[in-house]
Structure formats: structure tokens, C-alpha cells
Enzyme design. Structure first.
Site, PDB file in Angstrom:
ATOM      1  CG  ASP A  13      -7.877  73.402  39.116  1.00 27.39           C
ATOM      2  OD1 ASP A  13      -7.460  72.237  39.109  1.00 27.39           O
ATOM      3  OD2 ASP A  13      -8.891  73.770  38.494  1.00 27.39           O
ATOM      4  CG  ASN A  38     -13.333  64.427  39.011  1.00 23.41           C
ATOM      5  OD1 ASN A  38     -12.592  63.892  39.821  1.00 23.41           O
ATOM      6  ND2 ASN A  38     -14.371  65.122  39.389  1.00 23.41           N
ATOM      7  N   GLY A  40      -6.863  67.263  38.618  1.00 21.55           N
ATOM      8  CA  GLY A  40      -5.460  66.848  38.713  1.00 21.55           C
ATOM      9  C   GLY A  40      -4.663  67.718  39.636  1.00 21.55           C
ATOM     10  CG  HIS A  41      -3.565  67.013  43.334  1.00 25.49           C
ATOM     11  ND1 HIS A  41      -4.401  68.048  43.613  1.00 25.49           N
ATOM     12  CD2 HIS A  41      -3.981  65.988  44.095  1.00 25.49           C
ATOM     13  CE1 HIS A  41      -5.287  67.660  44.500  1.00 25.49           C
ATOM     14  NE2 HIS A  41      -5.068  66.407  44.802  1.00 25.49           N
ATOM     15  CE  LYS A 144     -28.783  50.462  48.711  1.00 21.77           C
ATOM     16  NZ  LYS A 144     -29.914  50.007  49.487  1.00 21.77           N
ATOM     17  CB  SER A 413       2.999  78.807  47.309  1.00 25.04           C
ATOM     18  OG  SER A 413       3.619  78.190  46.213  1.00 25.04           O
TER      19      SER A 413
HETATM   20  P1  GDP Z   1      -4.388  71.244  42.783  1.00 29.27           P
HETATM   21  O1  GDP Z   1      -5.350  70.380  42.057  1.00 29.27           O
HETATM   22  O2  GDP Z   1      -5.040  72.025  43.872  1.00 29.27           O
HETATM   23  O3  GDP Z   1      -3.198  70.495  43.253  1.00 29.27           O
HETATM   24  O4  GDP Z   1      -3.869  72.348  41.766  1.00 29.27           O
HETATM   25  P2  GDP Z   1      -3.304  72.174  40.276  1.00 29.27           P
HETATM   26  O5  GDP Z   1      -2.171  71.245  40.268  1.00 29.27           O
HETATM   27  O6  GDP Z   1      -4.394  71.957  39.301  1.00 29.27           O
HETATM   28  O7  GDP Z   1      -2.832  73.670  40.003  1.00 29.27           O
HETATM   29  C1  GDP Z   1      -1.808  74.230  40.606  1.00 29.27           C
HETATM   30  C2  GDP Z   1      -0.794  74.588  39.516  1.00 29.27           C
HETATM   31  O8  GDP Z   1      -0.062  75.684  39.929  1.00 29.27           O
HETATM   32  C3  GDP Z   1       0.226  73.499  39.251  1.00 29.27           C
HETATM   33  O9  GDP Z   1       0.626  73.553  37.907  1.00 29.27           O
HETATM   34  C4  GDP Z   1       1.367  73.859  40.176  1.00 29.27           C
HETATM   35  O10 GDP Z   1       2.636  73.405  39.717  1.00 29.27           O
HETATM   36  C5  GDP Z   1       1.306  75.349  40.098  1.00 29.27           C
HETATM   37  N1  GDP Z   1       1.686  76.034  41.322  1.00 29.27           N
HETATM   38  C6  GDP Z   1       1.401  75.691  42.611  1.00 29.27           C
HETATM   39  N2  GDP Z   1       1.841  76.648  43.459  1.00 29.27           N
HETATM   40  C7  GDP Z   1       2.395  77.607  42.673  1.00 29.27           C
HETATM   41  C8  GDP Z   1       2.977  78.868  42.952  1.00 29.27           C
HETATM   42  O11 GDP Z   1       3.073  79.317  44.087  1.00 29.27           O
HETATM   43  N3  GDP Z   1       3.392  79.606  41.884  1.00 29.27           N
HETATM   44  C9  GDP Z   1       3.297  79.180  40.602  1.00 29.27           C
HETATM   45  N4  GDP Z   1       3.731  79.973  39.622  1.00 29.27           N
HETATM   46  N5  GDP Z   1       2.741  77.995  40.305  1.00 29.27           N
HETATM   47  C10 GDP Z   1       2.291  77.230  41.331  1.00 29.27           C
END
Ligand code: GDP
Length: 424
Positions: A13, A38, A40-41, A144, A413
Site C-alpha cells: 500500500d 488480495n 489493491g492498487h 502441483k 509524490s
Molecule cells: P499500492 O497497492 O502500493 O498501489 O497502494 P494503494 O493503492 O493501496 O495505496 C495508495 C493510496 O494512496 C491510493 O489511494 C493512492 O491514490 C493514494 N496515493 C498515492 N500516492 C499519493 C500521494 O502522494 N498523496 C496522497 N494523498 N495519496 C496518494
């Protein structure tokens, strides 16, 4: 340009999806090489907000070929739901821009059941699984006892293979857990409802990658979770069931000859952890709640509140080492803007001695964090696009982390949107 892997340095995350979405601009191919649905991005771009679980985050870029490699836990049911979700929002998916490895093993319907049943049996000793069937899947893959995606093209052999697996698995379901057995009809329905839908995307992705490499295409490898969840190098048994490290990318992608010269390690400006297990720098109470809210730290898959804490230099330095990171993307720096004093975990105390080395998993539960405080910058930094536009205190914070972890922080970021980035 050289190949690149984008990997998590901590517990996952960290914002890998956001970095892949940004960096795929320079790549022709994006490959997911391990893990399943399991985690999420979250990606936010001009097409909308997406929670990706299995699809590579390059799926939003025209001209990028996205591959699910042989190392992933290929769950046809989840994948099809995710594909429909992105297609509903206007993303075009074709066998040209999405290719699924014929050597990826299928997560079978009973894997999810077994995950749930085992967590129930463990009760208060549970691992904190997301119950997506990942651990039972990988156990069966190494025994397997699952099937390859390419077997869908051999229906007669597949039928016999599935019947054998079902007979074996029903023994565990019924005799160990007292659960209902699977039937042939249930598997036939699963094949027709989900597997048939993803079948047009299945092909020999190894051959495709080999050709892409030979013709000088740039390949980006995308991991799920982070170093501390790696099966071999993480906080075992509170790990995931696959290797989240860049070194696994050539194997899990289907291109064993790949040379990965750039490894971008993604680090969050503070720590979060989903699930059980030792989390040395954990914050509690109001302080934790405030940080959780500021960073919207709730699981993308489960909605579970994430455990939070200050950045953990000891764990991060270890994570950088494990990933052999060549550059760091520090994400969510903007989230810390509300803090007057920013805590940083610089060392652990273990058996009365201060240490900067990440200990063996069994020792971690006795480690205590040493916290130092940095002055906050107390202003909105989400509009910064250059290093000079960041306040001096924010620059000091970034520079301190960089020095401590021994790897250049190339990206900072400051927001979830694609362009909310400072590139140094
Ligand atoms: P991943 O699994 O590593 O891709 O991470 P997640 O998606 O679970 O968590 C990252 C969360 O932080 C997401 O909701 C992104 O939209 C948000 N996010 C990523 N970079 C930044 C940032 O620099 N600032 C803020 N406020 N949110 C961010």
C-alpha cells in the site's frame, strides 16, 4: 531504455499503482509477476478512480501491452469482475493490450473457502488473511495440485484433471473442516461463467516477452505488497505466499532472461500495515486515528482500517536492501502536512540495546521503537511540482530519510493524481 521493476519497500500500500501509472508513459509492456487479488492498487487518472487488484496498472495507457505473468495467482472470478469494472468505465480491453500467461496457475473456487475455514479455525491466532484464497492457492501450486490457464484449451484433459483435484480437495474440505464437498456441476458452472470469459486473453506470454525484449522494447515489472511481506525475506509467517521482491520478477513474469537495471522502490512517508503481526512503530489512539484519516488508510480490497505509524527507518533500510532498489519514490508526503512535529522511528531497542538492523521475525515482537521528532512544514504542499517548491522543512525530512536508507529519492509524490509529483 532499461527494464524497470516497481516494488514495495514496506508492508504494501505504498502507492505502487500510482507510480506504475505514471512511469508506464516510457514503457511498452507492463507485467504483473506475483500475487493475486488480495491487495489493491488505487489509480487516479483522467479516466477516473480505479481499484486494481490483478490487472497491471499500465492498462490505462494506449499502446502499453499488459501481461499477467505465470507467477500470479490467477483468479478467473475476481479477474473477470475487475475487467468488467474497468470496461464499464470506458477502458478498452482486448487480447492485444491484455495478455494472460498460459502458464499462470488458476486459483480454484475452493481456495477461497479454505482460506476462510482456516482463519475460522485459527480464531484469535489468525494471520489476518484477506480470505482471497492466496495461501491455499500457492500451497497447492507448489504441491502441483492446481491447473494452468493454458489447460482451458484442452477441455477433455482439463475435465479429468479437475475431477482428480476435486476428489483430493473434497477430502480436506469434508474430513478436516466438516465443510460441504464440491461437485462436478459446480466446477462446470465456474468454468462456463468465468474461465470462458478470460480465455480469449490467454496466450504464450513468454514468447511475446522474449520477442519484445529482442526488439528492444522497454518492460516494466509490477509487484504487489512489499519487502516485509515477501515469503522468504518478510516477517514470516505474517507474509504473503509469494515473493514480492524485484529478484523474482524475471521468474514470475515469464522472461527468465530479463535484466532489471532499474528498481524503483516505493516508500510511504509514514508506515501502514494491514493485518496481523509485529509492527514495531505502531501508533495508537487519537494520534493514529488522525494519521489514518489524513491518509485515508483503509484497505482497497477489504475496507479494513490500516494500522499506522511513523516512517520506520530500520524496516525501510532493510526493505531497500532486499529489493536492491536503485531509486526511491517517496509517496504521500502531503499527508504529513498537518503535523507540527513529525515522528520518525530511527532505531529499535532490542534486549536493552539500540540497533539499526532489522531483526529476525521471532525477535521483532520484543523490539521497541526509538522515535525522533522533526519540525513539520504546516502548509499545503500538494501543488509542488519541483524540489524548490517544497518547503525547506519538507526537503529536510526527505533528505534525512534518503541519507538513512542509503538510496536516492528520485520521486516525491504529493498527491494521488498522476501529475502530483516532484522528480529530482
Ligand atoms: P499500492 O497497492 O502500493 O498501489 O497502494 P494503494 O493503492 O493501496 O495505496 C495508495 C493510496 O494512496 C491510493 O489511494 C493512492 O491514490 C493514494 N496515493 C498515492 N500516492 C499519493 C500521494 O502522494 N498523496 C496522497 N494523498 N495519496 C496518494
Amino acid at each position: 531504455m532499461a527494464n524497470c521493476a516497481i516494488v514495495g519497500i514496506n508492508w504494501g500500500d505504498e502507492g505502487k499503482g500510482r507510480m506504475v501509472d505514471l512511469l508506464t508513459e516510457d514503457y511498452d509492456v507492463a507485467v504483473r509477476f506475483q500475487g493475486g487479488g488480495n491487495a489493491g492498487h488505487t489509480v487516479i487518472n483522467e479516466k477516473g478512480k480505479f481499484a486494481l487488484h490483478l490487472l497491471p496498472s499500465g492498462i490505462f495507457r494506449n499502446g502499453v501491452v499488459n501481461i499477467l505473468g505465470n507467477g500470479v495467482a490467477l483468479d478467473p472470478e475476481n479477474l473477470w469482475a475487475e475487467m468488467q469494472d474497468v470496461m464499464d468505465k470506458g477502458v478498452v480491453l482486448t487480447p492485444e493490450n491484455l495478455k494472460i500467461s498460459d502458464r499462470a496457475s488458476l486459483l480454484l473456487p475452493w481456495h477461497r473457502d479454505l482460506d476462510e475455514l482456516e482463519e475460522q479455525r485459527l480464531a484469535d491466532k489468525k494471520y489476518g488473511s484477506t480470505k482471497q484464497g492466496i495461501a491455499p492457492f500457492y500451497s497447492d501450486k507448489y504441491q502441483k495440485k492446481t491447473i494452468l490457464a493454458g489447460e482451458l484449451f484442452y477441455p477433455e484433459e482439463l475435465k479429468a484433471h479437475l475431477a482428480d483435484l476435486m476428489e483430493w480437495k473434497n477430502l480436506t474440505l469434508t474430513k478436516v473442516y466438516g465443510a460441504e464437498p464440491y461437485t462436478t456441476e459446480m466446477l462446470e458452472e465456474w468454468l462456463a461463467t468465468y474461465c470462458e470469459k478470460i480465455k480469449p486473453f490467454i496466450c504464450d506470454t513468454g514468447a511475446f516477452l522474449k520477442e519484445a525484449q529482442a526488439s528492444g522494447k522497454n518492460i516494466l515489472f509490477e509487484a504487489q505488497l512489499g519487502s516485509l511481506r515477501d515469503l522468504d525475506y518478510g516477517i514470516y509467517p505474517y507474509t504473503t505466499s509469494s515473493n514480492t521482491t524485484a529478484a523474482y520478477a524475471p521468474i514470475g513474469s515469464g522472461l527468465p532472461s530479463a535484466k532489471i537495471t532499474n528498481v524503483v522502490g516505493v516508500v510511504k512517508a509514514y508506515s501502514t500495515c494491514v493485518g496481523e503481526g509485529p509492527f514495531v512503530c505502531e501508533m495508537f489512539g487519537e494520534e493514529a486515528e488522525e494519521l489514518r484519516k489524513a491518509g485515508s488508510e483503509y484497505g482497497a480490497k477489504t475496507g479494513r482500517p490500516r494500522r499506522v505509524g511513523p516512517i520506520d527507518i530500520v524496516a525501510t533500510r532493510y526493505g531497500v536492501e532486499v529489493q536492491a532498489a536503485t531509486a526511491i519514490a517517496l509517496t504521500k508526503l502531503d499527508v504529513l502536512s498537518y503535523m507540527d512535529k513529525i515522528p520518525v522511528c530511527t532505531h529499535y531497542v532490542l534486549n536493552g540495546k539500540q540497533t539499526d538492523r532489522f531483526p529476525f521475525p521471532s525477535a521483532l515482537k520484543n523490539a521497541k521503537p526509538v522515535i525522533e521528532y522533526f519540525d513539520g512544514w504546516n502548509c499545503d504542499i500538494s501543488g509542488a511540482r519541483t524540489w524548490e517548491e517544497l518547503p525547506a522543512k519538507a526537503q529536510e525530512y526527505v533528505a534525512f530519510i534518503e541519507k538513512q536508507i542509503g538510496c536516492p529519492i528520485k520521486y516525491v509524490s504529493v498527491g494521488p493524481e498522476r501529475d502530483s509529483i516532484v522528480i529530482r
